[in-house]
Design an enzyme around this catalytic site. Structure first.
Site, mmCIF file in Angstrom:
data_model
loop_
_atom_site.group_PDB
_atom_site.id
_atom_site.type_symbol
_atom_site.label_atom_id
_atom_site.label_comp_id
_atom_site.label_asym_id
_atom_site.label_seq_id
_atom_site.Cartn_x
_atom_site.Cartn_y
_atom_site.Cartn_z
ATOM 1 N N GLU A 49 0.842 -0.928 -0.065
ATOM 2 C CA GLU A 49 -0.189 -0.027 0.032
ATOM 3 C C GLU A 49 0.910 1.260 0.012
ATOM 4 O OE1 GLU A 49 -3.286 0.413 0.077
ATOM 5 O OE2 GLU A 49 -3.499 2.445 0.696
ATOM 6 N N ASP A 50 1.775 1.269 0.775
ATOM 7 C CA ASP A 50 2.516 2.632 1.215
ATOM 8 C C ASP A 50 4.055 2.760 0.686
ATOM 9 O OD1 ASP A 50 0.320 3.375 2.461
ATOM 10 O OD2 ASP A 50 0.925 2.740 4.552
#
Ligand code: MN
Length: 517
Positions: A77-78
Protein backbone atom coordinates in the site's frame (compact mmCIF):
# COMPACT_ATOMS: atom_id res chain seq x y z
CA UNK A 1 13.90 -3.81 24.84
CA UNK A 2 13.26 -2.86 21.20
CA UNK A 3 9.88 -3.62 19.65
CA UNK A 4 11.24 -6.44 17.48
CA UNK A 5 12.97 -8.03 20.49
CA UNK A 6 9.65 -8.00 22.32
CA UNK A 7 8.03 -9.81 19.41
CA UNK A 8 10.85 -12.36 19.24
CA UNK A 9 10.47 -13.01 22.96
CA UNK A 10 6.70 -13.71 22.79
CA UNK A 11 6.68 -16.14 19.85
CA UNK A 12 8.52 -19.06 21.55
CA UNK A 13 6.07 -18.94 24.49
CA UNK A 14 3.41 -20.56 22.30
CA UNK A 15 5.25 -21.59 19.09
CA UNK A 16 8.36 -23.43 20.31
CA UNK A 17 9.41 -24.31 16.75
CA UNK A 18 8.50 -20.97 15.16
CA UNK A 19 11.06 -19.74 12.64
CA UNK A 20 12.42 -16.61 14.36
CA UNK A 21 14.94 -15.95 11.59
CA UNK A 22 12.11 -15.60 9.11
CA UNK A 23 10.42 -13.10 11.43
CA UNK A 24 13.70 -11.16 11.73
CA UNK A 25 14.01 -11.12 7.94
CA UNK A 26 10.45 -9.85 7.54
CA UNK A 27 11.12 -7.09 10.05
CA UNK A 28 14.30 -6.04 8.20
CA UNK A 29 12.41 -6.12 4.89
CA UNK A 30 9.59 -3.96 6.26
CA UNK A 31 12.08 -1.60 7.91
CA UNK A 32 13.91 -1.12 4.62
CA UNK A 33 10.69 -0.65 2.63
CA UNK A 34 9.26 1.96 5.05
CA UNK A 35 12.64 3.71 5.47
CA UNK A 36 12.20 7.45 6.04
CA UNK A 37 8.40 7.14 6.56
CA UNK A 38 7.02 8.49 9.81
CA UNK A 39 3.68 7.99 11.55
CA UNK A 40 1.63 11.06 12.49
CA UNK A 41 2.93 10.51 16.02
CA UNK A 42 6.48 11.09 14.75
CA UNK A 43 7.79 7.55 15.17
CA UNK A 44 9.26 5.35 12.44
CA UNK A 45 6.60 3.58 10.40
CA UNK A 46 8.02 0.11 11.02
CA UNK A 47 7.30 0.52 14.74
CA UNK A 48 3.57 0.37 13.90
CA UNK A 49 3.98 -2.76 11.75
CA UNK A 50 5.97 -4.47 14.49
CA UNK A 51 3.40 -3.59 17.13
CA UNK A 52 0.72 -5.09 14.87
CA UNK A 53 2.74 -8.33 14.82
CA UNK A 54 3.05 -8.17 18.63
CA UNK A 55 -0.73 -7.85 19.01
CA UNK A 56 -1.13 -10.85 16.70
CA UNK A 57 1.26 -12.87 18.85
CA UNK A 58 0.18 -11.68 22.28
CA UNK A 59 -3.59 -11.44 21.89
CA UNK A 60 -4.29 -13.97 19.15
CA UNK A 61 -1.42 -16.44 19.23
CA UNK A 62 -1.25 -16.15 15.48
CA UNK A 63 0.87 -18.43 13.29
CA UNK A 64 4.15 -17.28 11.67
CA UNK A 65 2.72 -16.40 8.21
CA UNK A 66 0.07 -14.20 9.88
CA UNK A 67 2.71 -12.40 11.92
CA UNK A 68 4.86 -11.85 8.83
CA UNK A 69 1.70 -10.59 7.12
CA UNK A 70 1.38 -8.17 10.03
CA UNK A 71 4.96 -6.96 9.67
CA UNK A 72 4.41 -6.38 5.95
CA UNK A 73 0.73 -5.33 5.97
CA UNK A 74 1.38 -1.80 4.68
CA UNK A 75 4.35 -2.35 2.33
CA UNK A 76 2.36 -2.83 -0.89
CA UNK A 77 0.00 0.00 0.00
CA UNK A 78 2.55 2.56 1.13
CA UNK A 79 5.92 1.71 -0.44
CA UNK A 80 7.37 0.72 -3.82
CA UNK A 81 7.24 -2.99 -2.91
CA UNK A 82 5.04 -5.16 -5.17
CA UNK A 83 3.18 -8.44 -4.73
CA UNK A 84 5.90 -10.11 -6.84
CA UNK A 85 8.60 -8.85 -4.47
CA UNK A 86 6.77 -10.21 -1.42
CA UNK A 87 6.11 -13.55 -3.16
CA UNK A 88 9.79 -13.92 -4.07
CA UNK A 89 10.93 -13.14 -0.54
CA UNK A 90 8.25 -14.84 1.59
CA UNK A 91 6.15 -17.04 -0.68
CA UNK A 92 2.59 -17.01 -2.00
CA UNK A 93 0.81 -17.52 1.30
CA UNK A 94 2.27 -14.40 2.93
CA UNK A 95 1.85 -12.39 -0.30
CA UNK A 96 -1.86 -13.28 -0.40
CA UNK A 97 -2.31 -12.04 3.17
CA UNK A 98 -0.55 -8.74 2.40
CA UNK A 99 -2.59 -8.27 -0.77
CA UNK A 100 -5.75 -8.98 1.28
CA UNK A 101 -4.82 -6.19 3.70
CA UNK A 102 -4.05 -3.82 0.81
CA UNK A 103 -7.43 -4.38 -0.84
CA UNK A 104 -9.15 -3.52 2.44
CA UNK A 105 -7.42 -0.16 2.49
CA UNK A 106 -8.84 1.05 -0.79
CA UNK A 107 -12.31 2.25 0.13
CA UNK A 108 -13.38 5.20 -1.92
CA UNK A 109 -16.89 6.03 -0.82
CA UNK A 110 -18.23 8.32 1.89
CA UNK A 111 -21.07 8.02 4.38
CA UNK A 112 -23.32 4.99 4.20
CA UNK A 113 -21.81 3.86 0.88
CA UNK A 114 -18.43 3.85 2.54
CA UNK A 115 -19.78 1.72 5.35
CA UNK A 116 -21.35 -0.77 2.96
CA UNK A 117 -18.28 -0.86 0.77
CA UNK A 118 -15.85 -1.48 3.60
CA UNK A 119 -18.09 -4.17 5.00
CA UNK A 120 -18.37 -5.87 1.64
CA UNK A 121 -14.58 -5.86 1.28
CA UNK A 122 -14.19 -7.24 4.78
CA UNK A 123 -16.51 -10.15 4.07
CA UNK A 124 -14.89 -10.94 0.73
CA UNK A 125 -11.46 -10.91 2.35
CA UNK A 126 -12.69 -13.07 5.24
CA UNK A 127 -14.18 -15.58 2.90
CA UNK A 128 -10.78 -15.96 1.23
CA UNK A 129 -8.67 -16.24 4.36
CA UNK A 130 -9.77 -15.40 7.89
CA UNK A 131 -6.23 -14.49 8.85
CA UNK A 132 -6.54 -11.26 6.84
CA UNK A 133 -9.15 -10.17 9.36
CA UNK A 134 -6.89 -10.98 12.28
CA UNK A 135 -4.20 -8.71 10.80
CA UNK A 136 -6.81 -6.06 10.19
CA UNK A 137 -8.03 -6.31 13.82
CA UNK A 138 -4.46 -5.91 15.10
CA UNK A 139 -3.82 -3.00 12.70
CA UNK A 140 -7.01 -1.32 13.89
CA UNK A 141 -6.21 -1.82 17.57
CA UNK A 142 -2.80 -0.19 17.15
CA UNK A 143 -4.27 2.67 15.10
CA UNK A 144 -6.92 3.27 17.79
CA UNK A 145 -4.18 3.80 20.33
CA UNK A 146 -2.81 6.73 18.30
CA UNK A 147 -6.17 8.17 17.18
CA UNK A 148 -5.51 11.44 19.00
CA UNK A 149 -3.07 12.33 16.17
CA UNK A 150 -5.98 12.57 13.68
CA UNK A 151 -8.69 15.22 13.19
CA UNK A 152 -11.77 14.74 15.42
CA UNK A 153 -13.92 13.80 12.39
CA UNK A 154 -11.52 11.13 11.24
CA UNK A 155 -10.94 9.68 14.69
CA UNK A 156 -14.68 9.48 15.39
CA UNK A 157 -15.30 7.81 12.04
CA UNK A 158 -12.59 5.19 12.61
CA UNK A 159 -13.80 4.53 16.16
CA UNK A 160 -17.44 4.22 15.05
CA UNK A 161 -16.54 1.82 12.27
CA UNK A 162 -14.67 -0.24 14.85
CA UNK A 163 -17.68 -0.43 17.15
CA UNK A 164 -20.16 -1.19 14.39
CA UNK A 165 -18.22 -3.53 12.13
CA UNK A 166 -15.00 -4.83 13.66
CA UNK A 167 -16.17 -5.55 17.19
CA UNK A 168 -19.23 -7.62 16.20
CA UNK A 169 -17.12 -9.67 13.78
CA UNK A 170 -14.47 -10.18 16.47
CA UNK A 171 -17.26 -11.36 18.74
CA UNK A 172 -18.55 -13.85 16.19
CA UNK A 173 -15.02 -15.14 15.67
CA UNK A 174 -14.78 -15.66 19.41
CA UNK A 175 -11.78 -13.39 20.02
CA UNK A 176 -13.38 -11.91 23.12
CA UNK A 177 -10.41 -10.15 24.69
CA UNK A 178 -9.50 -8.37 21.48
CA UNK A 179 -13.13 -7.40 20.97
CA UNK A 180 -13.18 -5.81 24.41
CA UNK A 181 -9.98 -3.89 23.69
CA UNK A 182 -11.24 -2.64 20.32
CA UNK A 183 -14.43 -1.40 21.99
CA UNK A 184 -12.71 0.23 24.96
CA UNK A 185 -10.34 2.16 22.67
CA UNK A 186 -13.26 3.38 20.51
CA UNK A 187 -15.67 4.18 23.34
CA UNK A 188 -14.34 7.70 24.27
CA UNK A 189 -14.37 8.85 20.62
CA UNK A 190 -17.87 7.65 19.76
CA UNK A 191 -19.68 8.35 23.06
CA UNK A 192 -17.50 10.95 24.81
CA UNK A 193 -20.17 12.09 27.31
CA UNK A 194 -21.29 8.59 28.23
CA UNK A 195 -17.67 7.48 28.51
CA UNK A 196 -16.93 10.20 31.07
CA UNK A 197 -20.04 9.38 33.12
CA UNK A 198 -19.40 5.63 33.17
CA UNK A 199 -15.70 6.03 33.88
CA UNK A 200 -16.35 8.44 36.73
CA UNK A 201 -19.13 6.35 38.30
CA UNK A 202 -17.47 2.98 37.85
CA UNK A 203 -13.80 3.55 38.62
CA UNK A 204 -14.15 3.81 42.42
CA UNK A 205 -16.46 0.83 42.50
CA UNK A 206 -14.15 -1.19 40.27
CA UNK A 207 -11.23 -0.50 42.60
CA UNK A 208 -13.30 -1.36 45.69
CA UNK A 209 -14.65 -4.49 44.07
CA UNK A 210 -11.19 -5.57 43.05
CA UNK A 211 -10.12 -5.48 46.71
CA UNK A 212 -13.16 -7.57 47.68
CA UNK A 213 -12.48 -10.05 44.89
CA UNK A 214 -8.86 -10.37 45.98
CA UNK A 215 -10.02 -11.55 49.41
CA UNK A 216 -12.64 -13.87 47.94
CA UNK A 217 -10.02 -15.32 45.59
CA UNK A 218 -7.70 -16.02 48.52
CA UNK A 219 -10.40 -17.74 50.58
CA UNK A 220 -11.63 -19.74 47.59
CA UNK A 221 -8.09 -20.91 46.97
CA UNK A 222 -7.95 -22.14 50.57
CA UNK A 223 -11.23 -24.02 50.15
CA UNK A 224 -9.97 -25.65 46.95
CA UNK A 225 -6.73 -26.73 48.57
CA UNK A 226 -8.51 -27.96 51.69
CA UNK A 227 -10.79 -30.16 49.56
CA UNK A 228 -7.78 -31.23 47.45
CA UNK A 229 -9.44 -29.98 44.30
CA UNK A 230 -6.91 -29.41 41.55
CA UNK A 231 -7.02 -26.12 39.64
CA UNK A 232 -4.69 -24.44 37.17
CA UNK A 233 -5.35 -20.78 37.94
CA UNK A 234 -7.62 -18.46 39.90
CA UNK A 235 -7.74 -14.70 39.47
CA UNK A 236 -10.00 -11.65 39.46
CA UNK A 237 -11.16 -10.31 36.13
CA UNK A 238 -12.32 -6.71 35.63
CA UNK A 239 -15.14 -6.13 33.16
CA UNK A 240 -14.30 -4.13 30.03
CA UNK A 241 -15.63 -0.58 30.29
CA UNK A 242 -17.65 -0.53 27.07
CA UNK A 243 -19.24 -3.87 27.90
CA UNK A 244 -20.15 -2.44 31.28
CA UNK A 245 -21.68 0.62 29.60
CA UNK A 246 -23.81 -1.62 27.37
CA UNK A 247 -24.98 -3.59 30.37
CA UNK A 248 -25.80 -0.39 32.27
CA UNK A 249 -28.01 0.98 29.50
CA UNK A 250 -29.73 -2.38 29.12
CA UNK A 251 -30.71 -2.16 32.79
CA UNK A 252 -31.63 1.53 32.67
CA UNK A 253 -30.91 3.86 29.73
CA UNK A 254 -31.10 6.91 32.02
CA UNK A 255 -27.46 7.59 32.93
CA UNK A 256 -28.57 10.11 35.57
CA UNK A 257 -29.41 7.03 37.64
CA UNK A 258 -26.17 5.22 36.95
CA UNK A 259 -25.33 4.82 40.65
CA UNK A 260 -28.54 2.87 41.26
CA UNK A 261 -28.02 0.83 38.12
CA UNK A 262 -24.49 -0.10 39.15
CA UNK A 263 -25.90 -1.48 42.42
CA UNK A 264 -27.68 -4.13 40.34
CA UNK A 265 -24.67 -5.20 38.30
CA UNK A 266 -22.77 -8.00 39.98
CA UNK A 267 -20.00 -8.82 37.56
CA UNK A 268 -17.94 -5.61 37.62
CA UNK A 269 -15.14 -7.89 38.69
CA UNK A 270 -15.51 -11.66 38.45
CA UNK A 271 -13.48 -14.50 39.91
CA UNK A 272 -12.19 -16.78 37.19
CA UNK A 273 -11.13 -20.34 37.97
CA UNK A 274 -9.39 -22.48 35.38
CA UNK A 275 -9.29 -26.25 35.78
CA UNK A 276 -8.24 -29.21 33.68
CA UNK A 277 -11.42 -31.15 32.96
CA UNK A 278 -15.17 -30.55 32.56
CA UNK A 279 -16.13 -32.72 35.59
CA UNK A 280 -13.74 -30.56 37.65
CA UNK A 281 -15.69 -27.45 36.49
CA UNK A 282 -18.89 -28.85 38.02
CA UNK A 283 -17.06 -30.06 41.14
CA UNK A 284 -15.68 -26.55 41.71
CA UNK A 285 -19.16 -25.08 41.17
CA UNK A 286 -20.51 -27.47 43.83
CA UNK A 287 -17.74 -26.52 46.24
CA UNK A 288 -18.42 -22.79 45.78
CA UNK A 289 -22.12 -23.33 46.47
CA UNK A 290 -21.21 -25.16 49.67
CA UNK A 291 -19.71 -22.03 51.23
CA UNK A 292 -21.54 -19.26 49.29
CA UNK A 293 -25.28 -18.93 48.65
CA UNK A 294 -26.14 -18.75 44.94
CA UNK A 295 -28.59 -16.10 43.76
CA UNK A 296 -31.69 -17.66 42.25
CA UNK A 297 -31.64 -17.87 38.46
CA UNK A 298 -28.03 -16.75 38.21
CA UNK A 299 -26.37 -20.09 37.50
CA UNK A 300 -25.54 -20.25 33.81
CA UNK A 301 -24.30 -23.45 32.25
CA UNK A 302 -22.58 -22.32 29.08
CA UNK A 303 -20.74 -25.63 28.97
CA UNK A 304 -23.89 -27.61 28.20
CA UNK A 305 -25.38 -24.65 26.31
CA UNK A 306 -22.55 -22.69 24.65
CA UNK A 307 -23.17 -19.14 23.41
CA UNK A 308 -23.58 -18.75 19.63
CA UNK A 309 -19.92 -17.76 19.26
CA UNK A 310 -18.87 -20.97 21.00
CA UNK A 311 -18.17 -19.44 24.42
CA UNK A 312 -18.17 -22.03 27.20
CA UNK A 313 -17.93 -21.62 30.98
CA UNK A 314 -19.98 -22.09 34.13
CA UNK A 315 -21.15 -18.80 35.66
CA UNK A 316 -22.65 -18.44 39.09
CA UNK A 317 -23.44 -15.33 41.12
CA UNK A 318 -23.25 -15.87 44.88
CA UNK A 319 -23.38 -14.16 48.25
CA UNK A 320 -19.96 -14.45 49.80
CA UNK A 321 -18.95 -13.61 53.38
CA UNK A 322 -15.84 -11.43 53.29
CA UNK A 323 -13.41 -10.39 56.01
CA UNK A 324 -13.54 -10.63 59.81
CA UNK A 325 -16.98 -9.03 60.05
CA UNK A 326 -18.27 -11.54 57.46
CA UNK A 327 -19.83 -8.78 55.38
CA UNK A 328 -21.89 -10.31 52.57
CA UNK A 329 -20.76 -9.36 49.05
CA UNK A 330 -22.21 -10.45 45.73
CA UNK A 331 -19.68 -11.83 43.29
CA UNK A 332 -19.71 -13.77 40.02
CA UNK A 333 -17.56 -16.87 39.54
CA UNK A 334 -16.58 -18.09 36.08
CA UNK A 335 -15.31 -21.66 35.89
CA UNK A 336 -13.80 -23.15 32.74
CA UNK A 337 -11.18 -25.53 31.39
CA UNK A 338 -7.92 -24.32 29.87
CA UNK A 339 -9.23 -25.17 26.40
CA UNK A 340 -12.38 -23.10 26.96
CA UNK A 341 -10.25 -20.29 28.31
CA UNK A 342 -7.95 -20.28 25.29
CA UNK A 343 -10.94 -20.27 22.98
CA UNK A 344 -12.54 -17.36 24.79
CA UNK A 345 -9.31 -15.38 24.66
CA UNK A 346 -7.85 -16.28 21.29
CA UNK A 347 -10.94 -17.58 19.50
CA UNK A 348 -10.58 -19.14 16.11
CA UNK A 349 -6.87 -18.43 16.01
CA UNK A 350 -6.29 -21.33 18.39
CA UNK A 351 -7.81 -23.62 15.79
CA UNK A 352 -5.28 -23.28 13.04
CA UNK A 353 -3.65 -26.59 12.57
CA UNK A 354 -0.86 -27.54 10.30
CA UNK A 355 -0.47 -30.03 7.50
CA UNK A 356 2.92 -31.73 6.95
CA UNK A 357 4.10 -28.85 4.82
CA UNK A 358 3.56 -26.44 7.66
CA UNK A 359 0.80 -24.62 5.83
CA UNK A 360 -2.16 -23.71 7.91
CA UNK A 361 -5.54 -24.87 6.72
CA UNK A 362 -9.09 -23.97 7.64
CA UNK A 363 -9.95 -23.81 11.34
CA UNK A 364 -11.53 -26.92 12.84
CA UNK A 365 -14.10 -25.05 14.80
CA UNK A 366 -17.60 -24.93 13.52
CA UNK A 367 -17.71 -21.55 11.88
CA UNK A 368 -20.66 -22.34 9.67
CA UNK A 369 -21.41 -18.72 8.96
CA UNK A 370 -17.91 -18.19 7.60
CA UNK A 371 -18.41 -21.13 5.26
CA UNK A 372 -21.65 -19.49 4.21
CA UNK A 373 -19.64 -16.39 3.39
CA UNK A 374 -17.43 -18.41 1.09
CA UNK A 375 -20.49 -19.61 -0.77
CA UNK A 376 -21.80 -16.09 -1.00
CA UNK A 377 -18.53 -14.66 -2.23
CA UNK A 378 -19.79 -14.23 -5.75
CA UNK A 379 -23.07 -12.68 -4.70
CA UNK A 380 -21.28 -10.43 -2.30
CA UNK A 381 -19.28 -9.01 -5.14
CA UNK A 382 -22.36 -8.22 -7.15
CA UNK A 383 -25.28 -7.78 -4.88
CA UNK A 384 -25.80 -5.34 -2.06
CA UNK A 385 -28.92 -7.07 -0.82
CA UNK A 386 -26.89 -10.02 0.44
CA UNK A 387 -24.92 -7.53 2.42
CA UNK A 388 -28.02 -6.29 4.16
CA UNK A 389 -28.89 -9.86 5.13
CA UNK A 390 -25.40 -10.44 6.42
CA UNK A 391 -25.50 -7.28 8.44
CA UNK A 392 -28.59 -8.57 10.18
CA UNK A 393 -27.52 -12.17 10.48
CA UNK A 394 -23.90 -11.81 11.44
CA UNK A 395 -23.65 -8.52 13.24
CA UNK A 396 -26.78 -8.42 15.33
CA UNK A 397 -26.91 -9.42 18.96
CA UNK A 398 -28.28 -12.93 19.37
CA UNK A 399 -30.73 -14.44 21.80
CA UNK A 400 -31.19 -18.07 22.83
CA UNK A 401 -34.61 -19.66 22.83
CA UNK A 402 -35.70 -23.26 23.27
CA UNK A 403 -38.02 -25.62 21.46
CA UNK A 404 -40.54 -27.52 23.65
CA UNK A 405 -38.15 -30.51 23.36
CA UNK A 406 -35.37 -28.43 24.91
CA UNK A 407 -33.22 -27.79 21.84
CA UNK A 408 -31.51 -24.40 21.87
CA UNK A 409 -31.82 -22.11 18.90
CA UNK A 410 -30.05 -18.81 18.49
CA UNK A 411 -31.76 -15.95 16.66
CA UNK A 412 -31.07 -12.24 16.16
CA UNK A 413 -32.39 -10.03 18.93
CA UNK A 414 -36.02 -8.93 18.31
CA UNK A 415 -36.93 -12.15 16.46
CA UNK A 416 -40.56 -13.29 16.64
CA UNK A 417 -42.25 -16.71 16.80
CA UNK A 418 -42.50 -16.57 12.99
CA UNK A 419 -38.70 -16.22 12.70
CA UNK A 420 -38.37 -19.12 15.12
CA UNK A 421 -40.76 -21.26 13.05
CA UNK A 422 -38.89 -20.59 9.80
CA UNK A 423 -35.58 -21.24 11.51
CA UNK A 424 -36.76 -24.70 12.60
CA UNK A 425 -38.30 -25.64 9.25
CA UNK A 426 -39.83 -23.84 6.25
CA UNK A 427 -42.94 -25.98 6.60
CA UNK A 428 -43.40 -24.98 10.22
CA UNK A 429 -43.20 -21.36 9.12
CA UNK A 430 -45.60 -21.73 6.24
CA UNK A 431 -48.21 -23.53 8.36
CA UNK A 432 -47.70 -21.40 11.49
CA UNK A 433 -51.06 -20.34 12.96
CA UNK A 434 -50.50 -19.56 16.65
CA UNK A 435 -47.60 -19.34 19.05
CA UNK A 436 -47.06 -20.04 22.72
CA UNK A 437 -44.22 -18.51 24.71
CA UNK A 438 -43.49 -20.28 28.00
CA UNK A 439 -46.90 -21.96 27.77
CA UNK A 440 -49.06 -18.90 27.05
CA UNK A 441 -50.60 -17.89 23.75
CA UNK A 442 -49.08 -14.71 22.31
CA UNK A 443 -49.53 -12.72 19.08
CA UNK A 444 -47.20 -13.88 16.31
CA UNK A 445 -45.35 -10.56 16.26
CA UNK A 446 -44.26 -10.79 19.95
CA UNK A 447 -40.49 -10.27 20.27
CA UNK A 448 -38.83 -13.30 21.86
CA UNK A 449 -36.72 -12.95 24.99
CA UNK A 450 -33.59 -14.85 25.91
CA UNK A 451 -34.35 -18.39 27.18
CA UNK A 452 -38.04 -18.35 26.15
CA UNK A 453 -39.56 -21.72 25.35
CA UNK A 454 -41.36 -21.30 22.04
CA UNK A 455 -44.08 -23.56 20.70
CA UNK A 456 -45.63 -23.17 17.26
CA UNK A 457 -49.17 -24.40 16.65
CA UNK A 458 -49.71 -25.18 12.99
CA UNK A 459 -52.81 -25.22 10.85
CA UNK A 460 -52.50 -28.11 8.37
CA UNK A 461 -55.05 -26.56 6.06
CA UNK A 462 -53.13 -23.35 5.87
CA UNK A 463 -51.96 -22.67 2.29
CA UNK A 464 -49.04 -20.42 3.15
CA UNK A 465 -47.67 -17.49 5.11
CA UNK A 466 -49.43 -14.18 5.62
CA UNK A 467 -47.73 -11.36 3.66
CA UNK A 468 -48.39 -9.14 6.69
CA UNK A 469 -45.69 -11.07 8.56
CA UNK A 470 -43.14 -9.25 6.42
CA UNK A 471 -43.79 -6.18 8.56
CA UNK A 472 -42.33 -7.77 11.70
CA UNK A 473 -40.01 -10.69 10.89
CA UNK A 474 -36.35 -10.07 11.70
CA UNK A 475 -34.39 -12.84 10.01
CA UNK A 476 -33.51 -12.57 6.33
CA UNK A 477 -34.27 -16.27 5.84
CA UNK A 478 -37.86 -15.90 7.11
CA UNK A 479 -38.27 -12.79 4.97
CA UNK A 480 -37.05 -14.58 1.84
CA UNK A 481 -39.22 -17.62 2.46
CA UNK A 482 -42.34 -15.54 3.08
CA UNK A 483 -41.67 -13.50 -0.04
CA UNK A 484 -41.18 -16.63 -2.13
CA UNK A 485 -44.36 -18.20 -0.85
CA UNK A 486 -46.52 -15.11 -0.96
CA UNK A 487 -45.36 -14.09 -4.40
CA UNK A 488 -47.83 -16.63 -5.72
CA UNK A 489 -50.52 -15.61 -3.26
CA UNK A 490 -50.19 -11.93 -4.07
CA UNK A 491 -50.11 -12.70 -7.75
CA UNK A 492 -53.28 -14.81 -7.55
CA UNK A 493 -54.99 -12.16 -5.51
CA UNK A 494 -54.06 -9.41 -7.99
CA UNK A 495 -54.99 -11.62 -10.92
CA UNK A 496 -58.40 -12.20 -9.37
CA UNK A 497 -59.00 -8.50 -9.10
CA UNK A 498 -57.72 -7.54 -12.51
CA UNK A 499 -58.94 -10.53 -14.57
CA UNK A 500 -61.45 -12.81 -12.84
CA UNK A 501 -61.15 -16.47 -13.81
CA UNK A 502 -63.14 -17.43 -16.87
CA UNK A 503 -65.20 -20.21 -15.31
CA UNK A 504 -66.30 -18.30 -12.22
CA UNK A 505 -66.55 -14.77 -13.49
CA UNK A 506 -69.92 -13.51 -14.60
CA UNK A 507 -69.82 -13.07 -18.32
CA UNK A 508 -70.93 -9.50 -18.19
CA UNK A 509 -67.89 -8.39 -16.25
CA UNK A 510 -65.59 -10.16 -18.60
CA UNK A 511 -67.13 -8.40 -21.55
CA UNK A 512 -66.90 -5.10 -19.79
CA UNK A 513 -63.21 -5.62 -19.16
CA UNK A 514 -62.71 -6.48 -22.79
CA UNK A 515 -64.60 -3.40 -23.93
CA UNK A 516 -62.49 -1.23 -21.70
CA UNK A 517 -59.33 -2.64 -23.16
MN1 MN B 1 -1.37 -0.25 9.28
Amino acid sequence: MTTIDRLLAIIPTYLPHGDLNLVRRAHAFSSEAHKGQKRLTGEDYVEHSTRVAIILAERLRADIPTMIGGLLHDVIEDTGVTEVDVTEEFGKEVAALVVGCTVLHKVQYRGIERYIESMRKLFVAMAKDLRVILIKFADRLDNLQTLYAHTPEKSTRIARETLEIYAPIADRLGVGELKGDLEDCSFPYVYPKEYEIVKKAASDRLREKEKVVERITASTEEHLQHERMPFLAIHGRRKHLFRLYQKIIRHNPDLAQIENTLDQIYDLVAVRIIVETIPQCYAVLGLIHSFCTPLAGRIKDYIANPKPNGYQSLHTTVWCAVGKDEKLEVVEFQIRTQRMHNEAEYGMSTHWHYSEHGRSVAPKRNLAWVNELTKWKKELKENQQYLESLKIDVLQDRIFVRTPKGDWIDLPEGSTPVDFAYHVHSDLGNKCAHAKINGSFVPLETPLQNHDVVEIITDKKRKGPDPKWLAFVKTPSARTKIREKTKGVLFDWLKNIVTPKDDTAPKGIKKKTKNKA
